[in-house]
Motif scaffolding. Structure first.
Motif, PDB file in Angstrom:
ATOM      1  N   GLU A  77       0.821  -1.217   0.000  1.00  0.00           N
ATOM      2  CA  GLU A  77       0.000   0.000   0.000  1.00  0.00           C
ATOM      3  C   GLU A  77       0.856   1.268   0.000  1.00  0.00           C
ATOM      4  OE1 GLU A  77      -3.075   0.019   2.973  1.00  0.00           O
ATOM      5  OE2 GLU A  77      -4.220   1.521   1.832  1.00  0.00           O
ATOM      6  N   GLN A 123      -2.860 -11.845  -7.116  1.00  0.00           N
ATOM      7  CA  GLN A 123      -2.152 -10.671  -6.592  1.00  0.00           C
ATOM      8  C   GLN A 123      -1.897  -9.647  -7.704  1.00  0.00           C
ATOM      9  OE1 GLN A 123      -1.632  -9.868  -3.562  1.00  0.00           O
ATOM     10  NE2 GLN A 123      -0.460  -8.019  -3.991  1.00  0.00           N
ATOM     11  N   ASN A 127      -5.636  -7.994  -7.009  1.00  0.00           N
ATOM     12  CA  ASN A 127      -5.378  -7.226  -5.781  1.00  0.00           C
ATOM     13  C   ASN A 127      -4.623  -5.931  -6.068  1.00  0.00           C
ATOM     14  OD1 ASN A 127      -6.486  -9.498  -4.665  1.00  0.00           O
ATOM     15  ND2 ASN A 127      -4.607 -10.262  -3.742  1.00  0.00           N
ATOM     16  N   SER A 128      -3.626  -6.015  -6.953  1.00  0.00           N
ATOM     17  CA  SER A 128      -2.842  -4.809  -7.239  1.00  0.00           C
ATOM     18  C   SER A 128      -3.702  -3.762  -7.955  1.00  0.00           C
ATOM     19  CB  SER A 128      -1.614  -5.145  -8.076  1.00  0.00           C
ATOM     20  OG  SER A 128      -1.966  -5.357  -9.426  1.00  0.00           O
ATOM     21  N   ALA A 131      -5.651  -1.994  -5.353  1.00  0.00           N
ATOM     22  CA  ALA A 131      -4.812  -1.113  -4.527  1.00  0.00           C
ATOM     23  C   ALA A 131      -4.392   0.145  -5.297  1.00  0.00           C
ATOM     24  CB  ALA A 131      -3.580  -1.880  -4.042  1.00  0.00           C
ATOM     25  N   SER A 169      -9.658 -14.276 -12.487  1.00  0.00           N
ATOM     26  CA  SER A 169      -9.179 -12.900 -12.215  1.00  0.00           C
ATOM     27  C   SER A 169      -9.877 -11.890 -13.121  1.00  0.00           C
ATOM     28  CB  SER A 169      -7.653 -12.810 -12.384  1.00  0.00           C
ATOM     29  OG  SER A 169      -7.268 -12.743 -13.752  1.00  0.00           O
TER      30      SER A 169
END
Ligand SMILES: NC(=O)c1ccc[n+]([C@@H]2O[C@H](COP(=O)([O-])OP(=O)(O)OC[C@H]3O[C@@H](n4cnc5c(N)ncnc54)[C@H](OP(=O)(O)O)[C@@H]3O)[C@@H](O)[C@H]2O)c1
Length: 248
Positions: A77, A123, A127-128, A131, A169
């Protein structure tokens, strides 16, 4: 929109960040955004490859780009916050965000899919993206016409055997796009859409279809119409769509 011909100044004065700008579709998008007048922030994991893209943009006379070497697999983060702080100091806002970077992972049945590889794909591909979007949204809201483009795939619309984490994804990517669209509706000038590039001649495609003759699928240059349309102000009313860059 597949045949959209952008005026030469479509993106003049726009600040656009492209993830996965070092290769394939992201590289082509970054170079062509600069050609249309945008100042492009090039994000990727290889500094060397990003420098090559930087040089191509500079030698073509485009606005000076910025380079952000960042590995989306290991970034935390604080890295995204730092990225947002840097863009705010340099430019004060962000007009466009093309979330293009992804990995393919394994092509194998769920029953034998390696758990670690599943987590890696999620990820980088999901997720990235959450973020980076979370960190950059305040800067996109500073634009009078912010555009976020996620990158999906046909296997993210209808499940297909053996496409495992990659396909899942892309379902998640479509969900993130829809959730954001609903949250931003009537609250700000940021629009969110997905592009499905379709079969395109890149390293990822060659990996997924090793027996295919690359000459039989189109070059990234051939699919840029939709990438341009969704970044330019002619698409201000296009929101919450998952669009194909190639005709069916
Ligand atoms: N090509 C197709 O036929 C096709 C079809 C449907 C959807 N798509 C989607 O289109 C997008 C672009 O695909 P592509 O075919 O252009 O793929 P590609 O040629 O493999 O390029 C992927 C880009 O993502 C970057 N990347 C990968 N992992 C990263 C990480 N951990 N951190 C930062 N950057 C990372 C790569 O960096 P490096 O240069 O360091 O590898 C590269 O710049 C993807 O979202 C893909 O799922 C492609």
């Amino acid at each position: 929109m597949h045949n959209y011909q952008a005026p030469n100044d479509l993106l003049s004065d726009k600040i656009i960040l492209v993830t996965g700008a070092s290769d394939g579709i992201g590289k082509e998008a970054a170079i062509s955004y600069a050609r249309l007048g945008a100042t492009v922030v090039l994000l990727g994991r290889s500094q060397e490859k990003l420098e090559d893209v930087y040089d191509l943009i500079e030698s073509a006379g485009g606005p000076q780009p910025a380079i952000v070497p960042l590995n989306l697999e290991s970034a935390v983060e604080q890295d995204y916050k730092q990225l947002a702080d840097t863009i705010e100091q340099e430019f004060g806002r962000l007009d466009g965000l093309l979330l293009n970077a992804s990995i393919l992972g394994d092509i194998t049945p769920i029953e034998s899919y390696p758990v670690e590889q599943w987590a890696r794909v999620m990820q980088i591909n999901v997720n990235s993206q959450f973020a980076i979007t979370k960190a950059l949204l305040p800067l996109l809201k500073q634009s009078n016409a912010g555009s976020i483009i996620f990158t999906t795939s046909s296997v993210g619309r209808k499940g297909r055997a053996h496409w495992g984490a990659y396909g899942v994804s892309k379902f998640a990517t479509e969900g993130l796009m829809q959730t954001l669209t609903d949250e931003l509706e009537n609250t700000c000038a940021v629009r969110v859409n997905c592009i499905n590039p379709g079969a395109t001649r890149t390293a990822m495609r060659a990996n997924a279809y090793p027996a295919e003759d690359p000459a039989t699928v189109c070059h990234p240059k051939d699919i840029m119409g939709l990438y341009h349309f969704l970044m330019g102000n002619e698409s201000l009313d296009t929101k919450g769509q998952s669009l194909d860059a190639q005709p069916k």
